[in-house]
Design a protein around this motif. Structure first.
Motif, PDB file in Angstrom:
ATOM      1  N   UNK A  78     -39.844  50.689   2.294  1.00 28.34           N
ATOM      2  CA  UNK A  78     -41.381  50.942   2.514  1.00 28.34           C
ATOM      3  C   UNK A  78     -42.029  51.878   1.461  1.00 28.34           C
ATOM      4  N   UNK A  79     -41.606  52.991   2.109  1.00 28.95           N
ATOM      5  CA  UNK A  79     -42.403  54.381   1.942  1.00 28.95           C
ATOM      6  C   UNK A  79     -42.385  54.845   0.415  1.00 28.95           C
ATOM      7  N   UNK A  80     -41.323  54.804  -0.141  1.00 29.59           N
ATOM      8  CA  UNK A  80     -40.999  55.526  -1.706  1.00 29.59           C
ATOM      9  C   UNK A  80     -41.318  53.851  -2.502  1.00 29.59           C
ATOM     10  N   UNK A  81     -41.664  52.759  -2.550  1.00 28.40           N
ATOM     11  CA  UNK A  81     -41.557  52.291  -3.900  1.00 28.40           C
ATOM     12  C   UNK A  81     -41.232  52.273  -4.874  1.00 28.40           C
ATOM     13  N   UNK A  82     -41.007  51.633  -5.446  1.00 32.34           N
ATOM     14  CA  UNK A  82     -40.436  51.853  -7.086  1.00 32.34           C
ATOM     15  C   UNK A  82     -40.289  52.577  -7.849  1.00 32.34           C
ATOM     16  N   UNK A  83     -40.711  53.990  -7.484  1.00 26.62           N
ATOM     17  CA  UNK A  83     -41.415  55.649  -7.839  1.00 26.62           C
ATOM     18  C   UNK A  83     -40.437  56.288  -7.790  1.00 26.62           C
ATOM     19  N   UNK A  84     -39.607  56.877  -7.937  1.00 27.74           N
ATOM     20  CA  UNK A  84     -38.526  57.540  -7.017  1.00 27.74           C
ATOM     21  C   UNK A  84     -39.451  59.212  -6.937  1.00 27.74           C
ATOM     22  N   UNK A  85     -39.391  59.876  -5.591  1.00 28.53           N
ATOM     23  CA  UNK A  85     -39.721  60.865  -5.758  1.00 28.53           C
ATOM     24  C   UNK A  85     -38.883  61.708  -6.385  1.00 28.53           C
ATOM     25  N   UNK A  86     -40.175  62.693  -7.014  1.00 27.61           N
ATOM     26  CA  UNK A  86     -38.984  64.077  -7.383  1.00 27.61           C
ATOM     27  C   UNK A  86     -38.674  64.976  -6.461  1.00 27.61           C
ATOM     28  N   UNK A  87     -39.653  65.291  -5.306  1.00 29.27           N
ATOM     29  CA  UNK A  87     -39.208  65.888  -4.467  1.00 29.27           C
ATOM     30  C   UNK A  87     -39.526  65.618  -3.310  1.00 29.27           C
ATOM     31  N   UNK A  88     -39.069  66.311  -1.902  1.00 25.67           N
ATOM     32  CA  UNK A  88     -39.130  65.580  -0.667  1.00 25.67           C
ATOM     33  C   UNK A  88     -39.273  66.809   0.098  1.00 25.67           C
ATOM     34  N   UNK A  89     -39.898  66.477   1.278  1.00 29.69           N
ATOM     35  CA  UNK A  89     -40.783  67.927   1.945  1.00 29.69           C
ATOM     36  C   UNK A  89     -40.017  67.523   3.765  1.00 29.69           C
ATOM     37  N   UNK A  90     -39.883  68.369   4.732  1.00 28.50           N
ATOM     38  CA  UNK A  90     -40.339  67.811   5.238  1.00 28.50           C
ATOM     39  C   UNK A  90     -40.200  69.092   6.738  1.00 28.50           C
ATOM     40  N   UNK A  91     -41.425  69.478   6.909  1.00 29.44           N
ATOM     41  CA  UNK A  91     -42.130  70.634   7.044  1.00 29.44           C
ATOM     42  C   UNK A  91     -41.390  70.673   8.854  1.00 29.44           C
ATOM     43  N   UNK A  92     -41.138  71.176   9.671  1.00 31.23           N
ATOM     44  CA  UNK A  92     -40.714  71.977  11.031  1.00 31.23           C
ATOM     45  C   UNK A  92     -40.365  70.549  11.441  1.00 31.23           C
ATOM     46  N   UNK A  93     -39.620  69.105  11.085  1.00 31.88           N
ATOM     47  CA  UNK A  93     -39.856  68.307  11.645  1.00 31.88           C
ATOM     48  C   UNK A  93     -38.105  67.606  11.541  1.00 31.88           C
ATOM     49  N   UNK A  94     -37.127  68.103  10.231  1.00 35.29           N
ATOM     50  CA  UNK A  94     -35.380  67.728  10.501  1.00 35.29           C
ATOM     51  C   UNK A  94     -35.194  67.646  11.646  1.00 35.29           C
ATOM     52  N   UNK A  95     -35.622  68.778  12.389  1.00 38.40           N
ATOM     53  CA  UNK A  95     -34.726  69.006  13.479  1.00 38.40           C
ATOM     54  C   UNK A  95     -34.842  67.958  14.814  1.00 38.40           C
ATOM     55  N   UNK A  96     -36.091  66.889  14.708  1.00 38.97           N
ATOM     56  CA  UNK A  96     -35.553  66.496  15.758  1.00 38.97           C
ATOM     57  C   UNK A  96     -35.438  64.329  15.049  1.00 38.97           C
ATOM     58  N   UNK A  97     -35.231  64.681  13.828  1.00 36.45           N
ATOM     59  CA  UNK A  97     -34.397  63.224  13.210  1.00 36.45           C
ATOM     60  C   UNK A  97     -33.522  63.053  14.392  1.00 36.45           C
ATOM     61  N   UNK A  98     -33.374  61.701  14.607  1.00 35.95           N
ATOM     62  CA  UNK A  98     -31.617  60.861  15.269  1.00 35.95           C
ATOM     63  C   UNK A  98     -30.789  61.855  14.303  1.00 35.95           C
ATOM     64  N   UNK A  99     -30.749  61.833  13.211  1.00 34.82           N
ATOM     65  CA  UNK A  99     -29.291  62.705  12.161  1.00 34.82           C
ATOM     66  C   UNK A  99     -29.789  63.572  11.498  1.00 34.82           C
ATOM     67  N   UNK A 100     -30.203  64.398  11.502  1.00 30.51           N
ATOM     68  CA  UNK A 100     -30.541  65.433   9.643  1.00 30.51           C
ATOM     69  C   UNK A 100     -28.968  65.142   8.340  1.00 30.51           C
TER      70      UNK A 100
END
Length: 272
Positions: A119-141
């Motif tokens: 839903x977020x990426x659509x058909x255009x695959x991202x060249x860059x993926x960033x997680x600024x000060x949040x990955x440690x809060x993800x249910x599973x990194x």
């Protein structure tokens, strides 16, 4: 039910700013400036440029989205954020700044939900993926890294700021029991906090190479702790907000001083 990630950080910012990270305090003294400095550091590490198609995996209240668009001049921005209140706030900021298309491309949702990526990426695959000060809060990194590998374009880049265990910290110690308790109180999965060597292995096993891990703890953890100790949060955020930040700042000071946790800048490239 109240959200754990809400608009409380507005109380820490100067008027018109709505940053929500720990900040990079090498030369900055104001919260909004330190937060912006940390975001710039991450964007530079990721190698953002005018051709970048960026996926932001936890964009907060939107200030960093504007930074990617205004400072780095990226081609396109998309993103997911767990907080509905922050997502609504970020959309408003983007629209007011003239980025209506970007506002429509950010959605609320759980980053570990495979469906939310499509839903977020659509058909255009991202060249860059960033997680600024949040990955440690993800249910599973680990699941986040796997999804990143799956959805990034060939030779795509991932960049994060994240907590890790210090090389000197022993997981069977009494101190680690205290750490586990604090992680639970902070909505951080214990499995997300590992030693740098394990973090490196996880990225490589997921299909990333050119991994770089840089310890920036000394310019993050004590700086944020000092800011909270000297900033009159209670008058702006109320006692609940003051307690949240007071506990966080003391925890970071303790974890840094005892060489328990380290805060690192991480980047890697999707292997071919």
């Amino acid at each position: 039910m109240a959200e754990f990630h809400d608009l409380a950080e507005l109380a820490l910012n100067r008027e018109g700013q709505s940053w929500g990270n720990l900040g990079y305090w090498k030369s900055e003294t104001e919260y909004s400036d330190a937060c912006r400095a940390l975001a710039i550091l991450l964007g530079e590490q990721a190698g953002l440029d005018r051709q970048s198609v960026l996926f932001d995996a936890g964009f907060g209240c939107g200030d960093q989205l504007l930074l990617w668009l205004d400072h780095f001049r990226v081609a396109r921005v998309r993103g997911v954020n767990l907080s509905c209140s922050q997502t609504a706030y970020a959309r408003t900021k983007l629209v007011e700044a003239g980025f209506e298309d970007s506002a429509a491309a950010i959605v609320p949702g759980d980053i570990n939900d495979p469906g939310i990526w499509q839903a977020a990426t659509g058909t255009d695959r991202p060249s860059h993926l960033l997680a600024l000060d949040c990955a440690y809060h993800f249910p599973s990194r680990l699941e986040f890294i796997a999804q990143a590998r799956r959805h990034l374009a060939p030779a795509g880049r991932i960049a994060l700021t994240d907590f890790m265990l210090s090389d000197h910290h022993r997981t069977g110690s009494v101190t680690h029991c205290l750490l586990r308790w604090m992680l639970k109180r902070s909505h951080i999965a214990e499995a997300n906090i590992v030693h740098p060597s394990r973090y490196l292995d996880q990225l490589r096993q997921a299909g990333f190479d050119e991994v770089r891990i840089v310890d920036i703890s000394k310019h993050v953890m004590p700086g944020f702790a000092h800011f909270i100790r000297t900033f009159r949060v209670a008058g702006k955020a109320g006692w609940a907000g003051w307690l949240k930040y007071a506990v966080t700042s003391r925890f970071l000071q303790w974890a840094y001083g005892r060489s328990i946790l380290r805060y690192c800048l991480v980047s890697a490239t999707k292997a071919r």
